[in-house]
Scaffold this motif. Structure first.
Motif, PDB file in Angstrom:
ATOM      1  N   ARG A 182      42.946  25.670  35.020  1.00 34.30           N
ATOM      2  CA  ARG A 182      42.087  26.849  34.879  1.00 34.30           C
ATOM      3  C   ARG A 182      42.960  28.039  34.465  1.00 34.30           C
ATOM      4  O   ARG A 182      43.621  28.658  35.283  1.00 34.30           O
ATOM      5  N   LEU A 183      42.962  28.339  33.158  1.00 32.57           N
ATOM      6  CA  LEU A 183      43.876  29.325  32.615  1.00 32.57           C
ATOM      7  C   LEU A 183      43.179  30.648  32.328  1.00 32.57           C
ATOM      8  O   LEU A 183      42.021  30.678  31.905  1.00 32.57           O
ATOM      9  N   PRO A 214      44.375  24.494  23.769  1.00 33.20           N
ATOM     10  CA  PRO A 214      44.412  25.822  24.417  1.00 33.20           C
ATOM     11  C   PRO A 214      43.006  26.298  24.780  1.00 33.20           C
ATOM     12  O   PRO A 214      42.171  26.502  23.905  1.00 33.20           O
ATOM     13  N   GLN A 215      42.740  26.432  26.050  1.00 35.31           N
ATOM     14  CA  GLN A 215      41.447  26.919  26.522  1.00 35.31           C
ATOM     15  C   GLN A 215      41.685  27.884  27.676  1.00 35.31           C
ATOM     16  O   GLN A 215      42.495  27.610  28.559  1.00 35.31           O
ATOM     17  N   ALA A 216      40.995  29.008  27.642  1.00 33.11           N
ATOM     18  CA  ALA A 216      41.111  29.991  28.724  1.00 33.11           C
ATOM     19  C   ALA A 216      39.713  30.409  29.145  1.00 33.11           C
ATOM     20  O   ALA A 216      38.913  30.827  28.313  1.00 33.11           O
ATOM     21  N   HIS A 241      43.380  38.137  38.311  1.00 29.97           N
ATOM     22  CA  HIS A 241      42.568  36.914  38.381  1.00 29.97           C
ATOM     23  C   HIS A 241      43.325  35.774  39.056  1.00 29.97           C
ATOM     24  O   HIS A 241      42.739  34.983  39.800  1.00 29.97           O
ATOM     25  N   VAL A 242      44.622  35.694  38.800  1.00 32.79           N
ATOM     26  CA  VAL A 242      45.425  34.679  39.499  1.00 32.79           C
ATOM     27  C   VAL A 242      45.406  34.951  40.994  1.00 32.79           C
ATOM     28  O   VAL A 242      45.241  34.042  41.814  1.00 32.79           O
ATOM     29  N   TRP A 245      43.231  31.381  39.300  1.00 31.91           N
ATOM     30  CA  TRP A 245      43.571  30.993  37.930  1.00 31.91           C
ATOM     31  C   TRP A 245      45.081  30.834  37.795  1.00 31.91           C
ATOM     32  O   TRP A 245      45.855  31.201  38.680  1.00 31.91           O
ATOM     33  N   LEU A 246      45.514  30.329  36.638  1.00 25.17           N
ATOM     34  CA  LEU A 246      46.917  30.306  36.248  1.00 25.17           C
ATOM     35  C   LEU A 246      47.058  31.153  34.992  1.00 25.17           C
ATOM     36  O   LEU A 246      46.163  31.166  34.143  1.00 25.17           O
TER      37      LEU A 246
END
Length: 289
Positions: free
Chosen positions: A183-184, A208-210, A223-224, A229-230
């Motif tokens: 989960r980026l 690449p997905q965010a 958010h992290v 998230w990362l």
């Protein structure tokens, strides 16, 4: 007036940016065209772009305005020493380096102030061309820079930023391939840093997905911290933003190529006294580190 119209691509916006009425602006442009004996701007009911002669005039206009500014700064430096204000635009991941440079410079030259803006690498180059800034901090080797003066500051080293409870936080080093399905949250796609990260992920076979994108590194780290998230950030900004928080920083495997970030300034010989002093301070800072 001509520079303002070329930049804004709109007579009304150009007039507002100069604080004058649009008829005054239009009259000024017509007067310049009459002096030069050529049409500079295609226009009917609205701005239609620069003519070929207008494109050539734009190059000269930037040079003339730059020379005039340099003359004023040199005369001011002769009378009062280095003073004034430096306008610098910086990619978001290098903002801590802007603080390092301005702090060192301010000790040596306390009469010089700074205006520091956060912008994309493409915006920085355009702002240099438009004379809206004196210098930038951006990537040096990842897109055409044109004719500029540069001082390399550092090569990016990427860190994974995650909660301390994450399984990845216990690893000594994370492979780019380990980020598949994670989960980026990442910088937005208009940022050069994001495009670099995308290439590193794709080289590792990761799409690449965010789920969250932002132009702000603060938003990413928040958010992290709040949602698990990362994110991926260069080391210096990652260390700064993670200080005092329940976050872990884990080095990512070195990518196939690194990217240099540095100070970028318009190419002029000589530079203005203030800008030459800034470039010299950046070189000293690098040699001291």
């Amino acid at each position: 007036m001509f520079l303002a119209v070329a930049k804004e691509g709109h007579f009304g916006r150009a007039a507002r940016s100069l604080g004058i009425a649009q008829p005054t602006l239009s009259a000024g442009i017509r007067q310049l065209e009459a002096q030069l004996g050529v049409l500079l701007i295609f226009r009917g009911s609205r701005f239609g772009g620069l003519t070929p002669e207008g494109q050539s005039t734009l190059v000269w206009a930037r040079r003339i305005v730059g020379d005039a500014r340099q003359l004023r700064e040199e005369m001011r430096a002769t009378r009062h020493g280095l003073s004034g204000r430096l306008r610098i635009a910086v990619i978001p991941t290098a903002l801590t380096w802007a603080a390092k440079i301005s702090a060192r410079f301010g000790i040596a030259h306390p009469n010089v102030g700074f205006t520091i803006l956060s912008r994309t690498s493409a915006e920085i180059l355009q702002m240099i061309d438009d004379l809206d800034i004196d210098a930038g901090i951006s990537y040096l080797d990842n897109e055409p820079l044109g004719k500029v003066s540069t001082v390399p500051l550092y090569d990016e080293r990427y860190m994974l930023v995650c909660n301390q409870g994450s399984a990845l936080a216990r690893q000594r080093r994370v492979a780019w391939s380990d980020l598949a399905g994670q989960r980026l949250c990442l910088l937005s796609s208009d940022m050069q840093n994001r495009r670099i990260i995308n290439r590193n992920l794709m080289s590792a076979g990761v799409t690449p997905q965010a789920t969250v994108e932002s132009s702000s590194t603060v938003v990413l780290v928040a958010h992290v911290l709040e949602g698990g998230w990362l994110t991926i950030l260069p080391e210096d900004i990652a260390v700064f933003l993670a200080q005092g928080k329940t976050l872990a920083l884990v080095p990512l495997e070195p990518p196939q190529s690194t990217h240099a970030v540095g100070l970028v300034a318009p190419w002029r010989e000589p530079h203005t006294p203030v800008l030459e002093a800034l470039l010299a301070e950046a070189r000293r800072m690098v040699s001291d580190s």
